[in-house]
Design a protein around this motif. Structure first.
Motif, PDB file in Angstrom:
ATOM      1  N   ARG A 242       0.828  -1.212   0.000  1.00 47.72           N
ATOM      2  CA  ARG A 242       0.000   0.000   0.000  1.00 47.72           C
ATOM      3  C   ARG A 242       0.862   1.261   0.000  1.00 47.72           C
ATOM      4  N   LEU A 243       1.924   1.241   0.804  1.00 53.72           N
ATOM      5  CA  LEU A 243       2.765   2.425   0.916  1.00 53.72           C
ATOM      6  C   LEU A 243       3.552   2.703  -0.357  1.00 53.72           C
ATOM      7  N   THR A 244       3.811   1.671  -1.145  1.00 45.77           N
ATOM      8  CA  THR A 244       4.541   1.863  -2.402  1.00 45.77           C
ATOM      9  C   THR A 244       3.604   1.912  -3.603  1.00 45.77           C
ATOM     10  N   GLY A 245       2.296   1.815  -3.363  1.00 46.16           N
ATOM     11  CA  GLY A 245       1.332   1.901  -4.445  1.00 46.16           C
ATOM     12  C   GLY A 245       1.406   0.737  -5.405  1.00 46.16           C
ATOM     13  N   ASN A 246       1.742  -0.457  -4.892  1.00 41.19           N
ATOM     14  CA  ASN A 246       1.906  -1.630  -5.745  1.00 41.19           C
ATOM     15  C   ASN A 246       0.906  -2.722  -5.385  1.00 41.19           C
ATOM     16  N   ALA A 247       0.939  -3.774  -6.155  1.00 42.33           N
ATOM     17  CA  ALA A 247      -0.014  -4.869  -5.964  1.00 42.33           C
ATOM     18  C   ALA A 247       0.224  -5.568  -4.636  1.00 42.33           C
ATOM     19  N   SER A 248      -0.861  -6.012  -4.016  1.00 39.22           N
ATOM     20  CA  SER A 248      -0.758  -6.779  -2.778  1.00 39.22           C
ATOM     21  C   SER A 248      -0.280  -8.191  -3.098  1.00 39.22           C
TER      22      SER A 248
ATOM     23  N   SER B  48      11.551 -10.419   1.831  1.00 34.02           N
ATOM     24  CA  SER B  48      12.368  -9.271   1.428  1.00 34.02           C
ATOM     25  C   SER B  48      12.422  -9.125  -0.090  1.00 34.02           C
ATOM     26  N   SER B  49      12.481 -10.238  -0.825  1.00 34.12           N
ATOM     27  CA  SER B  49      12.504 -10.143  -2.287  1.00 34.12           C
ATOM     28  C   SER B  49      11.196  -9.571  -2.812  1.00 34.12           C
ATOM     29  N   GLY B  50      10.085  -9.910  -2.143  1.00 34.10           N
ATOM     30  CA  GLY B  50       8.806  -9.337  -2.531  1.00 34.10           C
ATOM     31  C   GLY B  50       8.768  -7.838  -2.295  1.00 34.10           C
ATOM     32  N   MET B  51       9.329  -7.387  -1.167  1.00 35.24           N
ATOM     33  CA  MET B  51       9.380  -5.952  -0.882  1.00 35.24           C
ATOM     34  C   MET B  51      10.260  -5.214  -1.896  1.00 35.24           C
ATOM     35  N   ILE B  52      11.462  -5.757  -2.129  1.00 37.70           N
ATOM     36  CA  ILE B  52      12.384  -5.104  -3.056  1.00 37.70           C
ATOM     37  C   ILE B  52      11.804  -5.104  -4.475  1.00 37.70           C
ATOM     38  N   GLY B  53      11.226  -6.226  -4.871  1.00 36.64           N
ATOM     39  CA  GLY B  53      10.658  -6.325  -6.212  1.00 36.64           C
ATOM     40  C   GLY B  53       9.525  -5.344  -6.438  1.00 36.64           C
TER      41      GLY B  53
ATOM     42  N   TRP C 250       9.035  -2.522  -4.891  1.00 34.18           N
ATOM     43  CA  TRP C 250       9.567  -1.160  -4.920  1.00 34.18           C
ATOM     44  C   TRP C 250      10.298  -0.891  -6.237  1.00 34.18           C
ATOM     45  N   ALA C 251      11.125  -1.840  -6.673  1.00 34.08           N
ATOM     46  CA  ALA C 251      11.944  -1.618  -7.865  1.00 34.08           C
ATOM     47  C   ALA C 251      11.127  -1.669  -9.152  1.00 34.08           C
ATOM     48  N   CYS C 252      10.204  -2.629  -9.224  1.00 33.92           N
ATOM     49  CA  CYS C 252       9.461  -2.828 -10.474  1.00 33.92           C
ATOM     50  C   CYS C 252       8.225  -1.934 -10.551  1.00 33.92           C
TER      51      CYS C 252
ATOM     52  N   SER D  79       5.211  10.020  -4.353  1.00 37.14           N
ATOM     53  CA  SER D  79       6.236  10.390  -5.326  1.00 37.14           C
ATOM     54  C   SER D  79       7.001   9.138  -5.746  1.00 37.14           C
ATOM     55  N   PRO D  80       7.195   8.921  -7.056  1.00 34.68           N
ATOM     56  CA  PRO D  80       7.961   7.756  -7.512  1.00 34.68           C
ATOM     57  C   PRO D  80       9.451   7.874  -7.207  1.00 34.68           C
ATOM     58  N   THR D  81       9.900   9.085  -6.933  1.00 36.31           N
ATOM     59  CA  THR D  81      11.291   9.308  -6.533  1.00 36.31           C
ATOM     60  C   THR D  81      11.306   9.963  -5.157  1.00 36.31           C
TER      61      THR D  81
END
Length: 392
Positions: free
Chosen positions: A70-76, A116-121, A123-125, A204-206
């Motif tokens: 939610r905080l990164t605006g990405n899929a659950s 952690s890979s799910g979090m990083i992925g 955020w990055a993708c 913000s994306p950045t």
């Protein structure tokens, strides 16, 4: 059923919070079972793994699995991710309860790498929003916890050097839990007191203006905590404990309002205040009284981290359950649960200072902690299946 699983995947706290508390109750009850002759092995390491990897791990997974997308605006999470997380967590707990610490550590390391890979992925993708700057501490705690659990599993077959073993054990038992808590606290705790967070920025994306200084402070704080572990691992126990206690005090005093008067007074906020005090006192006491270190650290674990879990989890459950009205003012059942956890911590700590009552106080502390956890679980369970849009 499919809709229910989808809901659990988008809000995994609904599954992991109750499972975590059940694991905690099972973990503390290992001591009464031992002293009544109903447990066939000494549960020292197994008990700590159930509490760290089972209890605390479940709340870390449930919170971050809900909040981070939610905080990164990405899929659950997908349903597959949820199922894998539950299976790995359940295997970890079952293994620890049966004294299979090597298996528990191996599986838990795999679970944390997946988390952690799910979090990083995401955020990055996805990268639709930048997470709060303190969340780098949460990621450090999780990645370090995965490495520490893996090293401790390796140590079962191929012994590590003493310093490496001590550092890995300190990181898994303390850093894995402490760093995520310190990372989310500046973003979350001000809400407990009706105040604005210095770690909350516009979408913000950045990284937006002001984000990098907070991020840098978070990294420095994490490094100082790690330095405290390293000092203790190298034999400078008192210095390491004092450094960590000082950093915890400075971080919560500067980045959160726990030591300041808030706009709101509420039970979760007051419980969080007691939790931070217990974290500081427990850490300092373990350094000042090395012969009673384990008992003193129970003030850090049972009262500090335990109360922090109750405060944060209560806010998450009631908030997502549409009961924001209960978050203002007194929550009697949370006060009772928190009081029992503090009493359990004090009872367990006393056993190390008064050897004559060691066994009896181990048993009393276990039953008291289980009672506190049960009170919390019974009362909070009525809101676990309720959504924000549903009538109260």
């Amino acid at each position: 059923m499919k809709a229910c699983i989808s809901r659990w995947a988008s809000e995994p706290f609904r599954v992991f919070f109750p499972l975590g508390m059940l694991a905690a109750i099972a973990g503390v009850m290992m001591w009464p079972l031992l002293y009544t002759g109903k447990l066939g092995f000494y549960p020292g390491e197994a008990h700590s793994r159930v509490m760290i990897e089972g209890f605390m791990g479940a709340f870390v997974i449930g919170f971050l699995g809900t909040a981070f997308p939610r905080l990164t605006g990405n899929a659950s999470w997908s349903c597959g991710e949820l199922v894998w997380m539950i299976l790995l967590w359940a295997t970890t707990v079952a293994s620890a309860l049966n004294g299979q610490v090597l298996v528990a550590d191996t599986v838990f390391a795999t679970l944390l790498l997946l988390l952690s890979s799910g979090m990083i992925g995401r955020w990055a993708c996805g990268n639709r929003d930048t997470p709060p700057p303190g969340f780098v501490m949460a990621l450090a705690g999780i990645l370090g916890g995965a490495l520490a659990a893996g090293l401790l599993a390796w140590n079962q077959k191929y012994p590590l050097g003493f310093t490496s073993y001590q550092f890995a054990k300190l990181w898994l038992n303390q850093g894995f839990l402490l760093l995520p808590l310190m990372g989310i606290a500046p973003y979350l705790l001000p809400r407990f007191f009706g105040m604005e967070s210095g770690h909350s920025f516009h979408d913000s994306p950045t990284p937006p203006p002001g984000w990098w200084p907070r991020f840098t402070a978070s990294v420095i704080c994490a490094l100082l905590i790690a330095a405290g572990f390293a000092l203790e691992a190298f034999g400078w126990s008192l210095v390491g404990h004092v450094l960590r206690a000082t950093v915890i005090l400075a971080w919560f005093a500067s980045e959160t309002p726990v030591f300041r008067r808030g706009k709101l007074s509420c039970t979760p906020g007051n419980v969080a205040r007691f939790a931070v005090v217990a974290l500081i006192l427990g850490t300092a006491a373990a350094g000042l009284w090395p012969l009673a270190r384990v008992g003193s650290l129970h003030l850090f674990f049972a009262a500090g981290l335990g109360l922090a879990v109750l405060a944060v989890a209560t806010r998450v459950v009631l908030g997502h359950g549409g009961r924001h009205d209960l978050l203002v003012g007194r929550i009697v059942w949370l006060r009772i649960a928190a009081g029992l956890l503090v009493l359990a911590a004090a009872t367990r700590m006393t056993s190390d200072f008064v050897p004559a009552v060691r066994v009896s106080h181990h048993i009393y502390a276990a039953w008291i902690w289980a009672a506190g956890g049960s009170v919390w679980l019974i009362f909070v369970s009525r809101y676990l299946g309720r959504g924000e849009e549903e009538p109260s």
